[in-house]
Structures are given as C-alpha cells and as structure tokens.
Design a protein around this motif. Structure first.
Motif, PDB file in Angstrom:
ATOM      1  N   PHE A  62      -7.170  -2.532 -10.799  1.00  0.00           N
ATOM      2  CA  PHE A  62      -8.033  -3.709 -10.875  1.00  0.00           C
ATOM      3  C   PHE A  62      -9.460  -3.402 -10.427  1.00  0.00           C
ATOM      4  CE2 PHE A  62      -3.704  -5.384 -10.057  1.00  0.00           C
ATOM      5  CZ  PHE A  62      -3.514  -6.045 -11.266  1.00  0.00           C
ATOM      6  N   GLY A  63      -9.779  -2.117 -10.299  1.00  0.00           N
ATOM      7  CA  GLY A  63     -11.136  -1.709  -9.960  1.00  0.00           C
ATOM      8  C   GLY A  63     -11.375  -1.448  -8.497  1.00  0.00           C
ATOM      9  N   GLY A  64     -10.330  -1.550  -7.669  1.00  0.00           N
ATOM     10  CA  GLY A  64     -10.482  -1.287  -6.245  1.00  0.00           C
ATOM     11  C   GLY A  64     -10.194   0.171  -5.920  1.00  0.00           C
ATOM     12  N   SER A  65     -10.008   0.429  -4.643  1.00  0.00           N
ATOM     13  CA  SER A  65      -9.806   1.820  -4.204  1.00  0.00           C
ATOM     14  C   SER A  65      -8.517   2.018  -3.416  1.00  0.00           C
ATOM     15  CB  SER A  65     -10.984   2.250  -3.320  1.00  0.00           C
ATOM     16  OG  SER A  65     -11.102   1.386  -2.187  1.00  0.00           O
ATOM     17  N   THR A  66      -7.670   0.984  -3.329  1.00  0.00           N
ATOM     18  CA  THR A  66      -6.435   1.077  -2.555  1.00  0.00           C
ATOM     19  C   THR A  66      -5.261   1.380  -3.471  1.00  0.00           C
ATOM     20  OG1 THR A  66      -7.282  -0.527  -0.946  1.00  0.00           O
ATOM     21  CG2 THR A  66      -4.903  -0.142  -0.966  1.00  0.00           C
ATOM     22  N   LEU A  67      -4.517   2.434  -3.160  1.00  0.00           N
ATOM     23  CA  LEU A  67      -3.342   2.796  -3.951  1.00  0.00           C
ATOM     24  C   LEU A  67      -2.187   1.877  -3.575  1.00  0.00           C
ATOM     25  CD1 LEU A  67      -2.012   4.725  -5.989  1.00  0.00           C
ATOM     26  CD2 LEU A  67      -1.427   6.215  -4.057  1.00  0.00           C
ATOM     27  N   THR A  68      -1.629   1.198  -4.570  1.00  0.00           N
ATOM     28  CA  THR A  68      -0.545   0.258  -4.350  1.00  0.00           C
ATOM     29  C   THR A  68       0.648   0.607  -5.225  1.00  0.00           C
ATOM     30  OG1 THR A  68      -1.177  -1.307  -6.086  1.00  0.00           O
ATOM     31  CG2 THR A  68      -2.260  -1.562  -3.938  1.00  0.00           C
ATOM     32  N   THR A  69       1.742  -0.074  -4.976  1.00  0.00           N
ATOM     33  CA  THR A  69       2.939   0.146  -5.792  1.00  0.00           C
ATOM     34  C   THR A  69       2.702  -0.263  -7.245  1.00  0.00           C
ATOM     35  OG1 THR A  69       3.730  -2.026  -5.052  1.00  0.00           O
ATOM     36  CG2 THR A  69       4.566  -0.100  -3.878  1.00  0.00           C
ATOM     37  N   THR A  70       1.853  -1.256  -7.465  1.00  0.00           N
ATOM     38  CA  THR A  70       1.526  -1.640  -8.851  1.00  0.00           C
ATOM     39  C   THR A  70       0.819  -0.501  -9.563  1.00  0.00           C
ATOM     40  OG1 THR A  70       1.405  -4.010  -8.313  1.00  0.00           O
ATOM     41  CG2 THR A  70       0.205  -3.265 -10.271  1.00  0.00           C
ATOM     42  N   ASP A  71      -0.081   0.197  -8.887  1.00  0.00           N
ATOM     43  CA  ASP A  71      -0.735   1.360  -9.488  1.00  0.00           C
ATOM     44  C   ASP A  71       0.296   2.414  -9.880  1.00  0.00           C
ATOM     45  OD1 ASP A  71      -3.349   0.288  -9.046  1.00  0.00           O
ATOM     46  OD2 ASP A  71      -3.197   0.910  -6.953  1.00  0.00           O
ATOM     47  N   ILE A  72       1.302   2.608  -9.051  1.00  0.00           N
ATOM     48  CA  ILE A  72       2.337   3.608  -9.323  1.00  0.00           C
ATOM     49  C   ILE A  72       3.108   3.247 -10.591  1.00  0.00           C
ATOM     50  CG2 ILE A  72       4.467   4.651  -8.466  1.00  0.00           C
ATOM     51  CD1 ILE A  72       1.944   5.550  -6.960  1.00  0.00           C
ATOM     52  N   ARG A 126       0.825  -1.205   0.000  1.00  0.00           N
ATOM     53  CA  ARG A 126       0.000   0.000   0.000  1.00  0.00           C
ATOM     54  C   ARG A 126       0.865   1.263   0.000  1.00  0.00           C
ATOM     55  NH1 ARG A 126      -3.103  -3.456   3.547  1.00  0.00           N
ATOM     56  NH2 ARG A 126      -5.168  -3.832   2.679  1.00  0.00           N
ATOM     57  N   VAL A 127       0.392   2.277  -0.719  1.00  0.00           N
ATOM     58  CA  VAL A 127       1.045   3.584  -0.759  1.00  0.00           C
ATOM     59  C   VAL A 127       0.165   4.560   0.013  1.00  0.00           C
ATOM     60  CG1 VAL A 127       1.880   5.457  -2.222  1.00  0.00           C
ATOM     61  CG2 VAL A 127       2.109   3.070  -2.983  1.00  0.00           C
ATOM     62  N   HIS A 128       0.718   5.162   1.062  1.00  0.00           N
ATOM     63  CA  HIS A 128      -0.035   6.066   1.930  1.00  0.00           C
ATOM     64  C   HIS A 128       0.313   7.508   1.602  1.00  0.00           C
ATOM     65  CE1 HIS A 128      -1.139   2.588   4.425  1.00  0.00           C
ATOM     66  NE2 HIS A 128       0.120   2.189   4.262  1.00  0.00           N
ATOM     67  N   VAL A 129      -0.697   8.312   1.371  1.00  0.00           N
ATOM     68  CA  VAL A 129      -0.495   9.716   1.024  1.00  0.00           C
ATOM     69  C   VAL A 129      -1.221  10.578   2.050  1.00  0.00           C
ATOM     70  CG1 VAL A 129      -0.756  11.496  -0.743  1.00  0.00           C
ATOM     71  CG2 VAL A 129      -0.369   9.107  -1.425  1.00  0.00           C
ATOM     72  N   THR A 130      -0.479  11.475   2.680  1.00  0.00           N
ATOM     73  CA  THR A 130      -1.079  12.419   3.632  1.00  0.00           C
ATOM     74  C   THR A 130      -0.697  13.838   3.224  1.00  0.00           C
ATOM     75  OG1 THR A 130       0.829  12.155   5.103  1.00  0.00           O
ATOM     76  CG2 THR A 130      -1.090  10.780   5.534  1.00  0.00           C
ATOM     77  N   ALA A 131      -1.446  14.777   3.740  1.00  0.00           N
ATOM     78  CA  ALA A 131      -1.235  16.176   3.363  1.00  0.00           C
ATOM     79  C   ALA A 131       0.114  16.674   3.845  1.00  0.00           C
ATOM     80  CB  ALA A 131      -2.357  17.039   3.941  1.00  0.00           C
ATOM     81  N   GLY A 132       0.781  17.434   2.980  1.00  0.00           N
ATOM     82  CA  GLY A 132       2.047  18.058   3.331  1.00  0.00           C
ATOM     83  C   GLY A 132       1.854  19.524   3.624  1.00  0.00           C
ATOM     84  N   LYS A 133       2.926  20.307   3.443  1.00  0.00           N
ATOM     85  CA  LYS A 133       2.845  21.727   3.749  1.00  0.00           C
ATOM     86  C   LYS A 133       1.995  22.483   2.734  1.00  0.00           C
ATOM     87  CE  LYS A 133       7.267  22.603   1.432  1.00  0.00           C
ATOM     88  NZ  LYS A 133       8.642  23.133   1.598  1.00  0.00           N
ATOM     89  N   ASP A 134       1.862  21.862   1.514  1.00  0.00           N
ATOM     90  CA  ASP A 134       0.954  22.440   0.526  1.00  0.00           C
ATOM     91  C   ASP A 134       0.518  21.335  -0.415  1.00  0.00           C
ATOM     92  OD1 ASP A 134       2.933  22.173  -1.653  1.00  0.00           O
ATOM     93  OD2 ASP A 134       3.942  23.853  -0.665  1.00  0.00           O
ATOM     94  N   ALA A 135      -0.346  21.676  -1.377  1.00  0.00           N
ATOM     95  CA  ALA A 135      -0.926  20.681  -2.289  1.00  0.00           C
ATOM     96  C   ALA A 135       0.127  20.039  -3.186  1.00  0.00           C
ATOM     97  CB  ALA A 135      -2.004  21.332  -3.145  1.00  0.00           C
ATOM     98  N   HIS A 136       1.251  20.722  -3.362  1.00  0.00           N
ATOM     99  CA  HIS A 136       2.297  20.203  -4.246  1.00  0.00           C
ATOM    100  C   HIS A 136       3.350  19.384  -3.490  1.00  0.00           C
ATOM    101  CE1 HIS A 136       0.669  22.673  -7.464  1.00  0.00           C
ATOM    102  NE2 HIS A 136       0.717  23.728  -6.650  1.00  0.00           N
TER     103      HIS A 136
END
Length: 1008
Positions: free
Chosen positions: A394-404, A362-372
């Motif tokens: 594959f139609g799911g909602s979890t961001l993975t390394t394969t998606d990247i 899984r790839v976890h993304v959280t907010a940083g100091k700005d949108a960029h």
C-alpha cells in the motif's frame, strides 16, 4: 450478487472491529437461506473511523447503493461493536477517562452476610479510584433454597438513596445474595429496592439490578454490575450515535445489538445492560461461519459431519480468534470467570483462544548465520487499521503478513503487487514467514481441539487470505462464501434468547419434571424478549448437582433461542436512547485499536529476592505477597477440592493495617490450647453467600464457653488444601482472636469429610464441637455415638442453615498437633506458591512442575489436553499430545507415551486415582497414583491449580502426584484416607517417600 426485488424486505448486519467496519445486506425471505449466497445480496468493508458511527453510516450507505435497495425495505439493523469491549474498558481504566467511566454506588442486599468482603475489594486500585462512589450492605438476600435471609428494609434504602443524592452519583448497582434465584419477575427483592430508590433519586440516575447482568457467584456478578453501571453513560452516548447514523440514512427501522452469547437485544435494552454486548465480535464470527457453512440447514450444508463440534478460525487485521462451534450452532462457552480490566466477572462469553496474527501483523526479519538464513518472526504486533498506509503493497515501509501473501499470490489484487514480487522480499524471507504463519495457526487450532482426529475448520475474516491451503491436524479447511465478513453475517442472523439459571431442590420432585418446568420458563422468556413463538427451541441444558448438601439441590441452566419477531419489539426498539440526560458528556470520538495492560492488584515484587518478615519473637508477619503465595500453594495441595482459595477478603485485613502471624510448630508448650475453625457446606453457597466474618468466631467462642476453656494460644487448620487453609489466618488475625496461626494442619491436603483428619483417625474425638451461621444460630454438639455421626448431624443442620456454616471441632493440645498433625504445611504452601511465582516471573511455565517437585517427592504423571469430563461418575480423561504438538517436546515424561495414551482421573470432590490407559484398549490400565498421595492438576498455560469443578474440554493440563504424609500411609491411616475409604478396590503404592517441609520461620529468623 443476487438481484434485489422491490417486493422483498431486508435487514442489515454490521460489525465494528478495531480495523474494519463490515456490513452485509440480507434477504429476510425464509427460502433465501437455501440459495448458494445464503440470502446475502452484498457486503462492504470500510476502515473503522475515530467517530465510530461515521464508519457505520459509510458502510451501510455503500451496501444500499450497491444493491439499489430502498430504505423502506429495511426491517432492522443489527450491530456488533467492539467499541463496547474489554480493550476499551481497559483503556478507560489506564487513562482514568471519566468520559467513559462513572462513579458507582453499590447497594448490596444480604446483611449481615458478605460484610467480610465489601464491594470493590478485588478491584485494581486505579479502577477503584475511578468507579467507587458509595457502598452499603443492607438487609435482604436469599438462601440457596430460595428462603429469605431477611426482607429488604425500605427505611435503609431511603437513607442510602439520600446519601447517594448528596454525592451527586448517577449510577447505582443493586446486588442481592442469590438474586438470580429470585424468579419473581417484577417483584424480586432487587426490583423492589430499585423502585424504592428511584422515587428518591429520580429518572436521571441509572439503577442496575445484578440479576439482569450475571449468574450465580456474588462477587463476579457484582463486579460485572459495577462495570455495567460505570460504563452506562458512555454506552448510551455510543448507542445514541448509532441511532443518529441510521436516521441520517433515512432508515426508520429498529436497531439491535448483538450480545456476547450470540443473541440479539434491542438498542434500548443494550443501553441498560451494555456489558452484555462486550466483545461480541468473536461470537458474531462463529455464528456467521456456522450460517455460511449451512450448519443446521436441510439443504446446502457444506460440512459433512454436523453432529460434531467444528472449529472456527477468524483472522482479522490484528488477531486470530479460534473457537469451537457446538452442534447447536452456538459457540462453546468459556470458563466461569472472565477478567475485565483486571476484575473477575461471570457473564457468558465464548471460549476463544486469541493470538497476535492478522492481515496487518508485522513480519520481523533479522540477520541469521548467513544471507540465506534470515531469522523471521511473525507478530504479535500489528499495524491494525493503519495497514492501508503502512503495508508495503500500500506504499508504506512495514513488512506485514499481507505483503507476504501478495508476494506469493499477486492475483489477489491487493495493493500494488509489483512492490513485493520478482524476488523483492527474497525467497528465504517468504519461506520463513509462511512457516511461522502456519505454525501459529496450527498451534492455535490444536489448543481448541478436543480429539486427536483431524478437525473441520471454518476459516473466516478478512485476514484469512494469509492462511495456507492446508494445515496439520485439519482434515477439512473451508472458506465459505462471504468469509471476509462472517462477523457482520453473524450479527445479521442472530437470534433472541431466554435463559434460566437456577438452583432447584429435588426432594419430593423428579429431575425430569423440574427440567421440563425450566425449559418452559426459558422458552417463555425467549418469547417475552421478542422471539417468534413457533421458532423457539431449547439449545442448552446443564444439570450441575450441588456438593455437600443433604437436600438434593442442583443447579440447572437452560437456554432457548428463536428468530426475532419484528412486530413484537419494533416499538420499543425505535425509542431514542439519548433521553436528554447525556448533555454533559462529550462526543463519541474514541477508538479501540489497542489492548492496554491490566493493572494487577498487588505491587510487583521480585520473587527471587523477596524475603518474608520474621520478627524478634520468631513470629512470621504475613504480607499480601505471603498470602498470595500461600493461597497458590493451598490450591495445589487441595488436589482439586477444599473450596476456592481466591483470597480477596483476607488481603483486606492486611490493607486495613491488621496483622496475621504464624508461629513455628515447636513454639508452644505441649499443653497449649490450639483452636480449630473452618467452614463446612457447599462451594456453591460460598461463592454467593459470602461469609459475614462472624460465623467461625461465633462457633469458637460458644465452644470455648461450653468447655470452660481459656482463650486459645494458637489456631490450626483442619485442612491446608483449598480455601479452608486460609480460614485460620482470618480467625487468628487482629480483626478476630488476635492469636498466631500454628505452622501446620491436620490433613496435609484436602479431604471431603471431617472425620478424615489425622487426630481423629488416630483416636481423638471430634466432639464437643460447635456450628454457627451469620444470623445468630449456634448449635453445640457435646457427643456422638461415633465419629461418622458428627458429619451426618452437622451436615443436616448446615443444610437447614443455608448449606454453609462456621464450625469448630474439639480443641487440641500443641503436643497432639505436633504428633498427629502435618507440621510446617503453611510453610510448604508458601514455598509452593513462591516456586510457581518464580517460574512465572521467568516465563518458564514448563518449569513449574519441576519446581514443585523439588519441594516434595513425587512425579509428573502426564501432560496433555482434557478431552472428556464425566461429572455424574466423577472422572476426567486427558489425551497425550503429539511430540510436534507439544511446545516442549523434549519432556522426558511425555516421551514415554504415544498419541493414543490417555490419563483418567477419578474424583469425589478431590482427585482420587490417576490411571494410564494405553493405546485404544480400555483393558490396558496402569494405576499411576492413588490417595492418600496428592494428585493435583495444573493449568499448563498458567501453572494454577484446577478444582474438579473447573475441569473442561480442551484445557491443556499437567498432572502431578506428590507424596502424602507418612501418617496417612500406615494401615490405620489408609483405612480412613486410602483407596478403601472411597470404595476403591485398588492397592496403595506410594509415589515416593515424604519429604519434611522446611520452616519459613527457621530459614528467615535472623535472631536477636
């Protein structure tokens, strides 16, 4: 894909992982390996199924259909399965799953030895409650030279068999002291005991001999044998399921399973010794990678340098396993001890470093100091086998390394790339995820490198598509053809092995003659196990001299491998494992897609708030926590020697409601009699012929009788460093003398010789003294011509008593212990152990050296990676890490060094010198520390001390130097404890003034 021929024969390789089950079809024609496809016709990847054999059947059916090969052309199916693995065993423990673990009766041969440390002693309580069925320690066992401790007793074995029968137990482990040295195949003590018990218990009870399971090291081999016996029923059911799946496909060929050392065993043999197949997946991947890269082939080798070790990175769906291939094509082996379900074992396993990075991570993304500037973190959690439903492509909602990787390269044709391309994920997320993946891989590979030069890396596994095309520190990154199923390839091409692991006495023999004899035996065993005679070759030879013996004993390990001879083993391999004894067990519906937490032996305590108990008499009553911390400190003060401080039997005293007391160094009057007791001998014997518990006590009592002395008022340790630092606590406990332990010792560290105790250095005598073994032999030595002869005489006697004995030197007065001993060293060991525990509790492993240095003056000398170990001359070389390789690059100590700097430590059982070698010059040498100051090496990843016998390539270590007692730094002390005592022509320079330890009793005594 190559076109199959109806005239050719083939074999099938299968590897069952937590995410996928891979299969390959391989041509057995010897010339096929030189083809570009290495003889592999086709491969297939199928999701691992809840009923594992269903996935195997589907994967094999697919490749037979793809290649249009007749089942009659298949000569064998080789299976590597993670089902019989550490995670599965751990799951079974946590879930208390009686369908996978059975209760075991343990019959140990070696009485009266080992009675201080009964079976199951160091098992986690949850595992013990599931597996402990019956225990008996009976007559039998061997000494290190092969002589009998005593013969097995048939009547004892029959009586215990009747008890086992009454309890209805179906699994038995027989464990003899030094049984791996019993090379009388068919008539060894363990095998004869098995035959006697089988007559009483019948064929429905499975009996395991430990000599078939593990190597020298009794507790670890016994533990592995217990686990093997406990999981036998589950393993037989699983392997029977494999056989039924193969038969449903119309295949009449034999089935083989891969073992964790990269070799094959028949299904029938695997059903007897399933623990040897545990977690063979990593080995299969490494062996498969070597084969696909053409290592060892005359033609088609795609790696330019084959005389060097090569790194393999296997990226699966959940984890990345990184290991090292030796020039032999086999993986580098791990350290002596491997933990399974929280239990120490010692069977062969590849040295693999694993991280939570795979195609389903899984790839976890959280907010940083700005949108960029989002914060992007990769793993370690994974979707595992659910990637095909949870991943975004594959139609799911979890961001993975394969998606990247699909977003970066849509041409991979994985899933629906439109869900992640055209800026859907955002450039900052892609950039952050790729950088995180790169860093994880670079760090994992670097940990396994043994030189700073760019490495050759073979990249395999279905998840390897997530790896970048270039990695720092990697000169050649290779993805061989069929890289995604290298594990199944490794299973398919696995060889048959024969191994000898023995101790030989070299008196009146030459090492070369002994090695030739061992090589011949290893080759003969490989042939017996089913190898083609003309293909067998020796791939591994180790010669490890045994320390502290006078008979030139040496441990020799030889391994030979060869290609499987189908005609030699086909009949036994076709037998159905399920012989009708499994009817009471449930089906094989079990998956192993998660790692469960290992349950620790000790109840967790808060290291920051824990308070030791000091009673109203100013006696410190030791708890398990205290003992654990003291043992940790003893290891660090041992400077690489002193024997193992691993303390399972001392813990049992407290668990059995016994008491161990420590008194302050000033608590007794000057004329109080203080007894000394310890073991002498070889660590190799200590690890196998575990103490009976009577040896030191017998020596002490006979010495007291000889000198006509009253009972002692306290016990003191000759050396606080290593395992002997704990022996006075056993001796002084309510189980033995029931007297307190003096808070101090006579060295302040560990030294190899008895005359290297401070009272002797300053003029007191070692004699009269006594020595005793566990079977009734006692020697009193009234006097000698000089102090050195005590060592010479007792070592010779000790060797004849099996190279281990309890000794008691001349008792001392309390005044002498205070004046010529190192006071408060038990407190110091406890404080060091506590400091380590506190930093571990905070996950601040980099803070452990600093925490230790707050307790004793000294310095951190070096931090780096072991790149060479030379045991013949006794030195180890450590290479500095680059700043961007170091996890904590701000370390001010290492900032002073460059990438070519090395630290070389010389040792003779204990560490003696630490020298800095600057740059590439052998002449630019700077002595940083030398005895009597303490030079100790810590594992940087755990903070644990390392014994000199544990030094191995690739370990990341931190080296400390601590100030020695001022009694050692006078001219008198330096004469017997300084550089000259070890033949070193260097001057002593202190690393700092000695800091007096703080007494635990003084700090925590609350008063009346």
């Amino acid at each position: 894909m190559s076109t199959p021929s109806s005239q050719e024969s083939y074999r099938i390789g299968v590897d069952v992982g937590g995410t996928n089950t891979d299969s390959v079809l391989f041509c057995t024609d010897p010339t096929a390996v030189s083809r570009p496809d290495r003889g592999i016709l086709t491969s297939f990847k199928h999701p691992t199924t809840p009923i594992v054999s269903d996935g195997i059947e589907a994967a094999i059916r697919a490749i037979l259909h793809r290649a249009n090969v007749s089942p009659a052309q298949i000569t064998g199916v080789m299976i590597g399965s993670e089902l019989l693995s550490f995670p599965c065993l751990s799951d079974a423990v946590v879930e208390a799953d009686a369908n996978r673990l059975s209760k075991v009766a343990v019959i140990r041969l070696g009485a009266p030895y080992t009675e201080e440390c009964p079976p199951f002693l160091d098992f986690p309580s949850s595992l013990k409650s599931i597996t402990k069925g019956h225990v008996a320690i009976l007559s039998g066992g061997l000494e290190i030279d092969g002589k009998l401790i005593n013969e097995i007793n048939e009547e004892e074995l029959i009586n215990e068999s009747l008890k086992i029968h009454e309890k209805g137990l179906k699994a038995v482990a027989i464990v003899g002291v030094f049984s791996p040295l019993d090379r009388n195949d068919g008539t060894s003590q363990e095998e004869r005991a098995k035959a006697i018990m089988s007559k009483i218990l019948g064929p429905s009870v499975h009996i395991v001999c430990s000599r078939d399971v593990g190597q020298i090291g009794l507790l670890e081999r016994e533990n592995a044998s217990i686990l093997n016996a406990s999981i036998l029923a589950f393993a037989r059911r699983t392997i029977s399921g494999f056989q039924r799946a193969i038969h449903r496909l119309g295949l009449s060929c034999p089935i083989y399973l891969t073992q964790n050392d990269g070799t094959l065993t028949t299904a029938e043999a695997a059903a007897r010794l399933p623990i040897r197949t545990f977690s063979s997946g990593a080995t299969n991947s490494m062996r498969g990678a070597a084969f696909l890269a053409g290592l060892g082939l005359k033609d088609g080798n795609i790696v330019s340098k084959t005389n060097q070790s090569i790194i393999v990175a296997d990226i699966g769906g959940t984890t990345t396993d990184v290991g090292v291939l030796l020039p032999s094509g086999f993986p580098r082996q791990a350290a002596a001890f491997i933990k399974v379900g929280g239990v120490r074992t010692n069977f062969s396993m590849p040295d693999v470093y694993s991280i939570g990075l795979g195609g389903g991570t899984r790839v976890h993304v959280t907010a940083g100091k700005d949108a960029h500037s989002p914060i992007v973190k990769v793993g370690p959690d994974s979707t595992g086998y659910q990637l095909l439903t949870e991943g975004i492509v594959f139609g799911g909602s979890t961001l993975t390394t394969t998606d990247i990787v699909v977003a970066e390269n849509p041409s991979l044709s994985i899933g629906d790339s439109t869900k992640v391309i055209n800026g859907t994920l955002g450039a900052p997320v892609l950039k952050g995820a790729k950088a995180a993946i790169r860093k994880l891989l670079e760090e994992a590979i670097d940990r396994m490198k043994t030189t700073p030069e760019p490495a050759t890396v073979l990249l395999v596994g279905g998840g390897s598509i997530i790896a970048p095309e270039e990695l720092k520190g990697v000169g050649n990154l290779i993805r061989p053809q069929f890289f995604s199923c290298a594990n199944a390839v490794g299973a398919c091409i696995a060889n048959v092995a024969g191994e000898i692991d023995t101790i030989e006495i070299l008196q009146d023999k030459t090492l070369s003659d002994v090695l030739e004899k061992c090589k011949s035996e290893a080759i003969a065993r490989a042939i017996k196990n089913g190898a083609k005679p003309h293909t067998v070759k020796v791939v591994e030879i180790e010669n490890l001299p045994v320390q502290y013996v006078t008979n030139k004993a040496t441990r020799i390990i030889v391994k030979a491998v060869g290609e499987l001879d189908y005609s030699a083993v086909i009949q036994s391999s076709l037998r159905q494992v399920d012989d009708g004894t499994m009817e009471d067990y449930c089906d094989e519906s079990v998956t192993c897609d998660k790692m469960s937490a290992v349950i620790d032996v000790l109840t967790e305590v808060d290291a920051e708030t824990y308070v030791p108990y000091v009673d109203q008499k100013r006696e410190w009553i030791l708890s398990e926590v205290d003992l654990e911390w003291i043992a940790e400190g003893c290891g660090i003060l041992g400077t690489g020697g002193g024997g193992s401080p691993y303390p399972p039997f001392i813990m049992q005293i407290v668990r059995d409601e016994g008491t161990i007391r420590v008194i302050a160094h000033d608590a007794l009057p000057d004329d109080a009699l203080i007894l000394r007791g310890e073991f002498m001998g070889s660590p190799s014997v200590s690890n196998e012929r575990i103490q009976a518990g009577t040896e030191i006590e017998t020596a002490c009592k006979n010495l007291l009788k000889f000198i006509e002395a009253d009972a002692p008022q306290a016990i003191i340790s000759d050396e606080i460093g290593g395992g002997n630092g704990l022996q006075p606590m056993i001796l002084g406990s309510t189980k033995h003398f029931n007297v307190p332990v003096f808070d101090g010792d006579l060295m302040g560290r560990a030294y190899p010789n008895m005359w290297q105790t401070l009272p002797v250095v300053y003029g007191t005598r070692l004699t009269p003294c006594a020595l005793a073994d566990g079977v009734g032999n006692t020697v009193i030595l009234p006097s000698t011509s000089n102090m050195y002869m005590v060592e010479t005489i007792l070592r010779t006697i000790c060797t004849n008593l099996g190279s281990k004995a309890g000794v008691s030197m001349a008792p001392l007065s309390a005044a002498t212990c205070r004046k010529l001993g190192v006071t408060k060293s038990v407190s110091q060991a406890w404080r060091i152990g506590r400091a380590v525990a506190q930093e571990r509790q905070k996950n601040n492993y980099k803070g452990i050296p600093e925490a230790i240095l707050k307790l004793q003056n000294g310095k951190t000398l070096f931090s780096g990676k072991i790149v060479e170990v030379q045991r013949e001359w006794g030195w180890v070389t450590i290479m500095a890490l680059l700043n961007d390789e170091e996890e904590h690059a701000s370390d001010p100590v290492m900032n002073a060094y460059n990438e070519n700097d090395r630290l070389r430590i010389s040792f003779q059982n204990e560490n003696l010198t630490a020298e800095l070698i600057s740059g590439n010059s052998q002449a630019a040498v700077n002595l940083l520390a030398v005895v009597p100051d303490l030079i100790t090496v810590l594992d940087s990843q755990s903070g644990m001390s390392l014994g000199t016998h544990e030094y191995r390539y690739g370990l990341r270590v931190t080296v400390l130097a601590l100030a020695g007692s001022p009694l050692w730094t006078t001219p008198t002390g330096l004469k017997d404890g300084g550089p000259g005592a070890f033949g070193l022509d260097v001057a002593y320079h202190s690393v700092g003034p000695y800091k007096e330890p703080v007494s635990v009793i003084e700090e925590f005594y609350k008063g009346s």
